[in-house]
Write a protein that holds these residues in place. Structure first.
Motif, PDB file in Angstrom:
ATOM      1  N   ILE A  26      53.277 -35.214 -55.423  1.00 45.03           N
ATOM      2  CA  ILE A  26      54.399 -35.056 -56.354  1.00 45.03           C
ATOM      3  C   ILE A  26      54.570 -36.391 -57.058  1.00 45.03           C
ATOM      4  CG2 ILE A  26      56.871 -34.625 -56.606  1.00 45.03           C
ATOM      5  CD1 ILE A  26      56.704 -33.028 -53.949  1.00 45.03           C
ATOM      6  N   THR A  27      54.493 -36.366 -58.388  1.00 50.03           N
ATOM      7  CA  THR A  27      54.734 -37.599 -59.143  1.00 50.03           C
ATOM      8  C   THR A  27      56.110 -37.516 -59.786  1.00 50.03           C
ATOM      9  OG1 THR A  27      53.649 -36.782 -61.157  1.00 50.03           O
ATOM     10  CG2 THR A  27      52.274 -37.984 -59.569  1.00 50.03           C
ATOM     11  N   ALA A 116      48.796 -32.984 -59.513  1.00 45.49           N
ATOM     12  CA  ALA A 116      50.121 -33.232 -58.933  1.00 45.49           C
ATOM     13  C   ALA A 116      51.174 -32.350 -59.582  1.00 45.49           C
ATOM     14  CB  ALA A 116      50.507 -34.689 -59.123  1.00 45.49           C
ATOM     15  N   LEU A 117      52.196 -32.046 -58.802  1.00 49.19           N
ATOM     16  CA  LEU A 117      53.432 -31.515 -59.371  1.00 49.19           C
ATOM     17  C   LEU A 117      54.088 -32.714 -60.042  1.00 49.19           C
ATOM     18  CD1 LEU A 117      55.628 -29.361 -59.757  1.00 49.19           C
ATOM     19  CD2 LEU A 117      56.587 -30.103 -57.552  1.00 49.19           C
ATOM     20  N   THR A 132      61.892 -32.236 -66.421  1.00 49.00           N
ATOM     21  CA  THR A 132      60.767 -31.519 -66.993  1.00 49.00           C
ATOM     22  C   THR A 132      59.670 -31.503 -65.944  1.00 49.00           C
ATOM     23  OG1 THR A 132      61.345 -32.370 -69.170  1.00 49.00           O
ATOM     24  CG2 THR A 132      59.152 -31.430 -68.930  1.00 49.00           C
ATOM     25  N   ALA A 133      59.059 -30.340 -65.740  1.00 42.12           N
ATOM     26  CA  ALA A 133      58.031 -30.224 -64.707  1.00 42.12           C
ATOM     27  C   ALA A 133      56.719 -29.731 -65.301  1.00 42.12           C
ATOM     28  CB  ALA A 133      58.493 -29.262 -63.619  1.00 42.12           C
ATOM     29  N   HIS A 134      55.642 -30.385 -64.892  1.00 41.82           N
ATOM     30  CA  HIS A 134      54.294 -29.877 -65.141  1.00 41.82           C
ATOM     31  C   HIS A 134      53.858 -29.285 -63.810  1.00 41.82           C
ATOM     32  CE1 HIS A 134      50.113 -29.460 -66.197  1.00 41.82           C
ATOM     33  NE2 HIS A 134      49.823 -30.130 -65.093  1.00 41.82           N
ATOM     34  N   VAL A 135      53.707 -27.966 -63.780  1.00 39.09           N
ATOM     35  CA  VAL A 135      53.426 -27.249 -62.537  1.00 39.09           C
ATOM     36  C   VAL A 135      51.944 -26.867 -62.505  1.00 39.09           C
ATOM     37  CG1 VAL A 135      54.075 -25.293 -61.101  1.00 39.09           C
ATOM     38  CG2 VAL A 135      55.797 -26.382 -62.564  1.00 39.09           C
ATOM     39  N   PRO A 136      51.151 -27.506 -61.632  1.00 38.33           N
ATOM     40  CA  PRO A 136      49.729 -27.198 -61.557  1.00 38.33           C
ATOM     41  C   PRO A 136      49.474 -25.869 -60.849  1.00 38.33           C
ATOM     42  CG  PRO A 136      50.286 -28.764 -59.864  1.00 38.33           C
ATOM     43  CD  PRO A 136      51.540 -28.539 -60.667  1.00 38.33           C
ATOM     44  N   ALA A 137      48.260 -25.404 -60.913  1.00 31.66           N
ATOM     45  CA  ALA A 137      47.891 -24.103 -60.330  1.00 31.66           C
ATOM     46  C   ALA A 137      48.293 -23.996 -58.860  1.00 31.66           C
ATOM     47  CB  ALA A 137      46.390 -23.864 -60.500  1.00 31.66           C
ATOM     48  N   ALA A 138      48.095 -25.049 -58.088  1.00 30.99           N
ATOM     49  CA  ALA A 138      48.409 -25.006 -56.649  1.00 30.99           C
ATOM     50  C   ALA A 138      49.893 -24.786 -56.377  1.00 30.99           C
ATOM     51  CB  ALA A 138      47.936 -26.282 -55.968  1.00 30.99           C
ATOM     52  N   TRP A 139      50.738 -25.044 -57.357  1.00 27.59           N
ATOM     53  CA  TRP A 139      52.183 -24.909 -57.195  1.00 27.59           C
ATOM     54  C   TRP A 139      52.742 -23.664 -57.878  1.00 27.59           C
ATOM     55  CZ3 TRP A 139      56.111 -27.508 -54.712  1.00 27.59           C
ATOM     56  CH2 TRP A 139      55.725 -28.660 -54.012  1.00 27.59           C
ATOM     57  N   LYS A 140      51.967 -22.968 -58.688  1.00 28.85           N
ATOM     58  CA  LYS A 140      52.491 -21.856 -59.502  1.00 28.85           C
ATOM     59  C   LYS A 140      53.245 -20.829 -58.649  1.00 28.85           C
ATOM     60  CE  LYS A 140      50.909 -22.885 -63.659  1.00 28.85           C
ATOM     61  NZ  LYS A 140      51.726 -23.307 -64.729  1.00 28.85           N
TER      62      LYS A 140
END
Length: 145
Positions: A26-27, A116-117, A132-140
């Motif tokens: 998580i960043t 990273a999330l 604001t979140a950038h949600v990667p595939a592993a977190w979807k």
């Protein structure tokens, strides 16, 4: 998403603790005082840390391990890092493979954690925070918002 007050910022960290898995990164980006460490503190408290987690600004890397927390966590603050080479020397990726890596100031290491999330915080005029979140595939499937 708007986080109206410091309690909401801590609560986001608590919610993330319910969702993290070993290997997660998580960043946390944002200006000084934006709430990055508050999110990390909420997460660490929900994972079982007694007392308030210190900011890793001076130590750079603050490790937490069971039984202090439910799963290992490395809380990293890159604010004082000047080159990406210094990050390699820390060896944090190897150490965090079995736990959760929380990275404040990830912009000091562009491209290091592409999966990273990525959470970015910005101050609002009323004192709240815009997340604001950038949600990667592993977190979807896990991302609750």
């Amino acid at each position: 998403m708007i986080l109206p007050d410091p309690q909401a910022t801590l609560a986001l960290g608590v919610r993330l603790a319910e969702l993290v898995r070993p290997g997660d990164v998580i960043t946390l980006s944002g200006s000084l005082g934006a709430g990055k460490t508050s999110i990390a503190r909420g997460l660490l408290a929900a994972l079982g840390l007694a007392g308030e987690a210190p900011s890793p600004s001076f130590a750079i890397v603050q490790p937490y391990a069971p039984p202090e927390v439910r799963i290992p966590v490395l809380h990293v603050d890159l604010y004082r890092i000047e080159t990406p080479r210094e990050i390699d020397e820390l060896g944090i990726d190897e150490e965090a493979a079995d736990g959760v890596l929380i990275v404040e100031w990830p912009e000091r290491a562009p491209g290091f954690w592409p999966d990273a999330l990525a959470l970015a915080l910005a101050s609002e005029p009323d004192g709240g925070r815009r997340l604001t979140a950038h949600v990667p595939a592993a977190w979807k499937a896990r991302w609750p918002f």
